[in-house]
Scaffold this active site. Structure first.
Site, PDB file in Angstrom:
ATOM      1  N   GLU A  48      16.632  79.828 -67.047  1.00  0.00           N
ATOM      2  CA  GLU A  48      16.376  80.136 -65.982  1.00  0.00           C
ATOM      3  C   GLU A  48      17.183  81.746 -65.998  1.00  0.00           C
ATOM      4  OE1 GLU A  48      19.427  79.321 -63.076  1.00  0.00           O
ATOM      5  OE2 GLU A  48      18.211  79.375 -61.251  1.00  0.00           O
ATOM      6  N   LYS A 125      11.726  79.763 -57.531  1.00  0.00           N
ATOM      7  CA  LYS A 125      12.729  78.491 -56.762  1.00  0.00           C
ATOM      8  C   LYS A 125      12.855  78.419 -55.170  1.00  0.00           C
ATOM      9  CE  LYS A 125      17.806  77.654 -58.049  1.00  0.00           C
ATOM     10  NZ  LYS A 125      18.907  78.166 -58.888  1.00  0.00           N
ATOM     11  N   CYS A 170      16.719  75.225 -62.205  1.00  0.00           N
ATOM     12  CA  CYS A 170      18.089  74.719 -62.044  1.00  0.00           C
ATOM     13  C   CYS A 170      18.576  73.873 -60.882  1.00  0.00           C
ATOM     14  CB  CYS A 170      18.923  75.950 -61.731  1.00  0.00           C
ATOM     15  SG  CYS A 170      20.784  75.847 -62.433  1.00  0.00           S
TER      16      CYS A 170
HETATM   17  N1  CDT Z   1      21.612  78.469 -60.827  1.00  0.00           N
HETATM   18  C1  CDT Z   1      21.855  77.286 -60.171  1.00  0.00           C
HETATM   19  O1  CDT Z   1      20.951  76.900 -59.235  1.00  0.00           O
HETATM   20  N2  CDT Z   1      23.069  76.641 -60.294  1.00  0.00           N
HETATM   21  C2  CDT Z   1      23.447  75.578 -59.433  1.00  0.00           C
HETATM   22  C3  CDT Z   1      25.038  75.826 -59.190  1.00  0.00           C
HETATM   23  C4  CDT Z   1      25.360  74.890 -58.028  1.00  0.00           C
HETATM   24  S1  CDT Z   1      26.722  75.588 -57.186  1.00  0.00           S
HETATM   25  C5  CDT Z   1      26.649  76.265 -56.021  1.00  0.00           C
HETATM   26  C6  CDT Z   1      23.210  74.333 -60.365  1.00  0.00           C
HETATM   27  O2  CDT Z   1      22.775  73.647 -59.523  1.00  0.00           O
HETATM   28  O3  CDT Z   1      23.639  74.181 -61.264  1.00  0.00           O
END
Ligand code: CDT
Length: 310
Positions: A48, A125, A170
């Site tokens: 990502e 996303k 993600c």
């Molecule tokens: N980039 C991303 O979506 N990171 C999230 C962090 C979550 S904490 C607010 C993840 O799910 O890994």
């Protein structure tokens, strides 16, 4: 059962610092594309927001963020070498980046590029984590809700070179709805990139849980949907902000069949037997035979948890 194989690679990235240029990053991607091809890959999954640092950790005006970190065109001259190399090698790839769409809207996006170097699919996303306001009592921000609009393309499956690919990004990987909507379109491979900070700013979560919840989500959803899952992280310490590694390829059995060892640029690659998922899709998870959607209404009718049904 058919016996279809796909050379499937994940190209994990080490950190991208604020001072790193797009061109320098693209050189790293090209090197990993070449390594993956040499190891038998036909599809390579990059992370990502692969072209930049994970900028939602920083507070700035939206206009500044867009000028510094977003791509208004794809490919553009700095990223073109990656597309050229893909076409030359005859290998496809998944790439995450910050997209400024034609209508000016900002999205956290990934694309599927086929073996001819053509964009064959796009996903924006949907499950944006974090917040839009400035938090003054935390070591860094998580401003995806400030910098990005919620994706407007849904979860779609793209058939490319006779393989059915689903894509997500993600935080989407933690939501079972993501995979189920893709599996209901007969996805065979779900590809995703991630940037997961090692510290959780929202509650005091032990660091080890960041990796175990990442893996549990991928493994459970691979099995329950009979799909391969290929997950590529950007990891290590970006300007002092650490993110988890553990990029993996998970089989439809739920087992991890390849996992990175480092927190640097690293390629993992498997020969993925696409027929493996068919066993699950035809037996224990034969959706047409066994699903009971009339009992799942709350999944679409409610967003948050509410009272028990009367
Ligand atoms: N980039 C991303 O979506 N990171 C999230 C962090 C979550 S904490 C607010 C993840 O799910 O890994």
């Amino acid at each position: 059962m058919s016996n279809r194989k796909l050379g499937l690679a994940v190209a994990q990235m080490g950190p991208v610092h604020l001072t790193d240029s797009r061109s320098a990053v693209v050189l790293r991607l090209v090197a990993m594309l070449q390594e993956a091809k040499a190891r038998g890959a036909e599809m390579v999954v990059f992370p990502e927001l692969a072209l930049t640092t994970f900028f939602p950790r920083y507070w700035m005006d939206e206009s500044e963020a867009q000028a510094r970190f977003f791509e208004a065109q794809m490919p553009n001259p700095e990223v073109q070498p990656l597309f050229d190399e893909a076409r030359k090698l005859g290998v496809g790839f998944y790439l995450g980046y910050a997209e400024l769409a034609e209508d000016g809207r900002p999205y956290n996006t990934c694309i599927l590029v086929n073996r001819n170097g053509e964009i064959a699919g796009r996903y924006r996303k949907i499950h944006l984590p974090g917040h839009a306001d400035l938090k003054s009592d935390v070591p860094f921000q998580h401003l995806e809700k400030k910098y990005f609009d919620v994706g407007n393309l849904g979860f779609r499956v793209f058939e490319s070179e006779a393989v059915k690919y689903g894509m997500c990004l993600c935080n989407d990987r933690r939501w079972p709805e993501t995979y189920r909507v893709l599996a209901l379109q007969s996805a065979e491979v779900v590809m995703l990139g991630y940037n997961t900070p090692s510290l959780n700013i929202h509650w005091n979560e032990p660091v080890h849980l960041r990796t175990s919840t990442h893996l549990i989500s991928l493994q459970a959803n691979a099995y329950q949907n009979g799909v391969w899952v290929a997950a590529a992280g950007k990891c290590g310490s970006e300007d002092g902000h650490h993110m988890i590694g553990s990029s993996v390829i998970v089989a439809p059995t739920g087992e991890i069949v390849a996992r990175t060892l480092t927190e640097e640029d690293e390629v993992i690659c498997v020969s993925a037997d696409l027929s493996l998922g068919e066993h699950f899709r035809q037996h224990v998870f034969n959706f047409a035979k066994h699903r009971r959607p009339e009992h799942y209404r709350l999944i679409v009718d409610r967003v948050g948890a509410g009272e028990p049904l009367p």
